[in-house]
Design a protein around this motif. Structure first.
Motif, PDB file in Angstrom:
ATOM      1  N   ILE A  62       0.847  -1.209   0.000  1.00 24.36           N
ATOM      2  CA  ILE A  62       0.000   0.000   0.000  1.00 24.36           C
ATOM      3  C   ILE A  62       0.879   1.255   0.000  1.00 24.36           C
ATOM      4  O   ILE A  62       0.639   2.204  -0.757  1.00 24.36           O
ATOM      5  CB  ILE A  62      -0.937   0.003   1.231  1.00 24.36           C
ATOM      6  N   LYS A  63       1.919   1.236   0.812  1.00 26.22           N
ATOM      7  CA  LYS A  63       2.818   2.399   0.879  1.00 26.22           C
ATOM      8  C   LYS A  63       3.476   2.652  -0.477  1.00 26.22           C
ATOM      9  O   LYS A  63       3.553   3.801  -0.938  1.00 26.22           O
ATOM     10  CB  LYS A  63       3.885   2.162   1.949  1.00 26.22           C
ATOM     11  N   ALA A  64       3.922   1.587  -1.129  1.00 27.54           N
ATOM     12  CA  ALA A  64       4.590   1.756  -2.430  1.00 27.54           C
ATOM     13  C   ALA A  64       3.632   2.382  -3.442  1.00 27.54           C
ATOM     14  O   ALA A  64       4.015   3.292  -4.194  1.00 27.54           O
ATOM     15  CB  ALA A  64       5.103   0.410  -2.932  1.00 27.54           C
ATOM     16  N   ARG A  76      -7.750   2.214   3.532  1.00 27.37           N
ATOM     17  CA  ARG A  76      -7.154   1.049   4.215  1.00 27.37           C
ATOM     18  C   ARG A  76      -8.214   0.026   4.595  1.00 27.37           C
ATOM     19  O   ARG A  76      -7.982  -1.189   4.497  1.00 27.37           O
ATOM     20  CB  ARG A  76      -6.356   1.507   5.442  1.00 27.37           C
ATOM     21  N   ASP A  77      -9.385   0.492   5.035  1.00 33.27           N
ATOM     22  CA  ASP A  77     -10.486  -0.449   5.315  1.00 33.27           C
ATOM     23  C   ASP A  77     -10.851  -1.215   4.040  1.00 33.27           C
ATOM     24  O   ASP A  77     -11.009  -2.437   4.052  1.00 33.27           O
ATOM     25  CB  ASP A  77     -11.738   0.300   5.805  1.00 33.27           C
ATOM     26  N   HIS A  78     -11.002  -0.465   2.954  1.00 31.40           N
ATOM     27  CA  HIS A  78     -11.369  -1.074   1.676  1.00 31.40           C
ATOM     28  C   HIS A  78     -10.342  -2.137   1.259  1.00 31.40           C
ATOM     29  O   HIS A  78     -10.704  -3.245   0.852  1.00 31.40           O
ATOM     30  CB  HIS A  78     -11.459   0.020   0.602  1.00 31.40           C
ATOM     31  N   LEU A  79      -9.058  -1.794   1.397  1.00 33.47           N
ATOM     32  CA  LEU A  79      -8.005  -2.705   0.949  1.00 33.47           C
ATOM     33  C   LEU A  79      -7.915  -3.938   1.845  1.00 33.47           C
ATOM     34  O   LEU A  79      -7.635  -5.045   1.363  1.00 33.47           O
ATOM     35  CB  LEU A  79      -6.660  -1.970   0.908  1.00 33.47           C
ATOM     36  N   LEU A  80      -8.174  -3.760   3.129  1.00 33.34           N
ATOM     37  CA  LEU A  80      -8.164  -4.912   4.033  1.00 33.34           C
ATOM     38  C   LEU A  80      -9.302  -5.876   3.673  1.00 33.34           C
ATOM     39  O   LEU A  80      -9.119  -7.099   3.615  1.00 33.34           O
ATOM     40  CB  LEU A  80      -8.287  -4.458   5.488  1.00 33.34           C
TER      41      LEU A  80
END
Ligand SMILES: [Zn+2]
Length: 376
Positions: free
Chosen positions: A132-134, A209-213
């Motif tokens: 995610i950071k990248a 971040r919620d969506h990606l989790l």
């Protein structure tokens, strides 16, 4: 009295490490808490932790030296071949494998070198936050592109790069209270725009971040692998008010997610809540690392609470070893002794038969990990 010293084990949660053996500074004596600047004050802080004092005594016995940090560090610096030493160390406690979260440290450790120094079976776990950071650092602004790269990187890790599970440390970022309203692609796209607009405000990235989790949980279900999620204490960066595993309950009971195998990592000090979740939900396992071994005197309580409600096939032994192989060795030794005391007490109170003690210890120490990572 039960004796589980001969039961082999798999460390369900640890990290890779490379270090120069330094007679002045002995990595296994580090806890994940404390201040590691090497100053006399930070070393004094460390030396007042009970874990540290106990670790020195145990390692002094193994190395055959006086129980002082200096003697232990000097003997360790003189062991020579690191691979041969780790083989001997792991054989001493029957350590058969490490489930290894390669997302810490960053930048990543050279795994070819790590495998040379730590010759055991490794089960690598892919952490989503560096990915995610990248993508955020690259400022990938188009949602469809972001998601396509995110999904395919996770699937590639699982299918082609040897990873056996996926991990998140969202507790360190925006907390464990995942909002289902962030599940849709529309919410994800809005979230990406918000995260890119305020790159220095961590909470601005919560919808994304919620969506990606949630996406990662669905991918794990489709790929039939487990999803590991940090819960409970961590180092000083943790969002302490948002790391109780009970906060995940709403998400993990949803129809689209209750078939994903989820391993709550650490749990301590919320072991009772985690034990209840492993009992109440069909898809939750608990890992008791970090409290074991670093919260040394809590170990019996941790295993007792873990066994409150969780079925015995839903509990893992782990250590959170992050600096040296001795962390796993110390954790294994402690866990076996602790399980013997705890299960002996259960037996004396008439809760379990004598024959069940060995069965329970074997499942926690290795059987459940074999079933999770080696079956099928
Ligand atoms: Zn960890």
């Amino acid at each position: 009295m039960f004796n589980f010293s001969e039961i082999p084990c798999i460390d369900n949660h640890c990290h890779p490490y490379l270090f120069e053996v330094d007679p002045q500074h002995y990595a296994p004596l580090e806890s994940f808490v404390g201040f590691k600047d090497g100053s006399p004050e930070s070393n004094a802080h460390r030396d007042h932790m009970l874990y540290n004092r106990w670790a020195i005594r145990e390692l002094a016995k193994f190395l055959g030296v006086d129980p002082t940090a200096e003697a232990v560090a000097k003997a360790r610096a003189a062991v020579g071949d690191e691979g041969a030493y780790v083989t001997r160390l792991f054989a001493d406690e029957g350590i058969k494998g490490l489930v290894i979260d390669t997302g810490y440290p960053q930048p990543p450790v050279d795994m070819v070198e790590f495998r040379k120094r730590v010759p055991t079976t490794l089960f690598p776990v892919f952490r989503i936050e560096p990915l995610i950071k990248a993508l955020l650092d690259e400022r990938v602004a188009e949602f469809a592109t972001f998601i396509s790269r995110y999904d395919s990187a996770i699937r590639r890790a699982l299918r082609e790069e040897g990873f056996i599970a996926v991990k998140s440390i969202i507790a360190y970022r925006t907390g464990l209270e995942i909002k289902m309203e962030h599940e849709s692609d529309a919410a994800g796209a809005t979230g990406l725009a918000a995260a890119l607009a305020k790159p220095t405000e961590m909470m601005a990235s919560k919808p994304l971040r919620d969506h990606l989790l949630l996406r990662a949980l669905r991918i794990c279900r489709e790929e039939n692998v487990s999803f590991h999620v940090h819960t409970g204490i961590g180092d000083a960066d943790i969002v302490l008010a948002r790391c109780n595993p009970a906060l995940l309950n709403e998400t993990l009971k949803q129809p689209g997610y209750r078939d994903t195998k989820v391993v709550l990592i650490h749990c301590y000090p919320y072991v009772e809540e985690a034990s209840w979740m492993a009992a109440a939900l069909p898809n939750v396992w608990i890992d008791l690392s970090e409290g074991v071994p670093f919260a040394l005197v809590a170990t019996d309580r941790i295993f007792e609470k873990g066994l409150d409600l969780a079925p015995i096939n839903r509990i893992f032994f782990g250590t959170d070893a992050f600096a040296a192989p001795e962390h796993t060795w110390l954790g294994a030794k402690l866990a076996k002794q602790s399980l013997a005391r705890v299960l002996q007490s259960f037996h004396e109170r008439g809760f379990i038969e004598g024959s069940e003690g060995y069965e329970i210890a074997e499942k926690i120490l290795i059987g459940n990990a074999r079933d999770m990572y080696l079956a099928g």
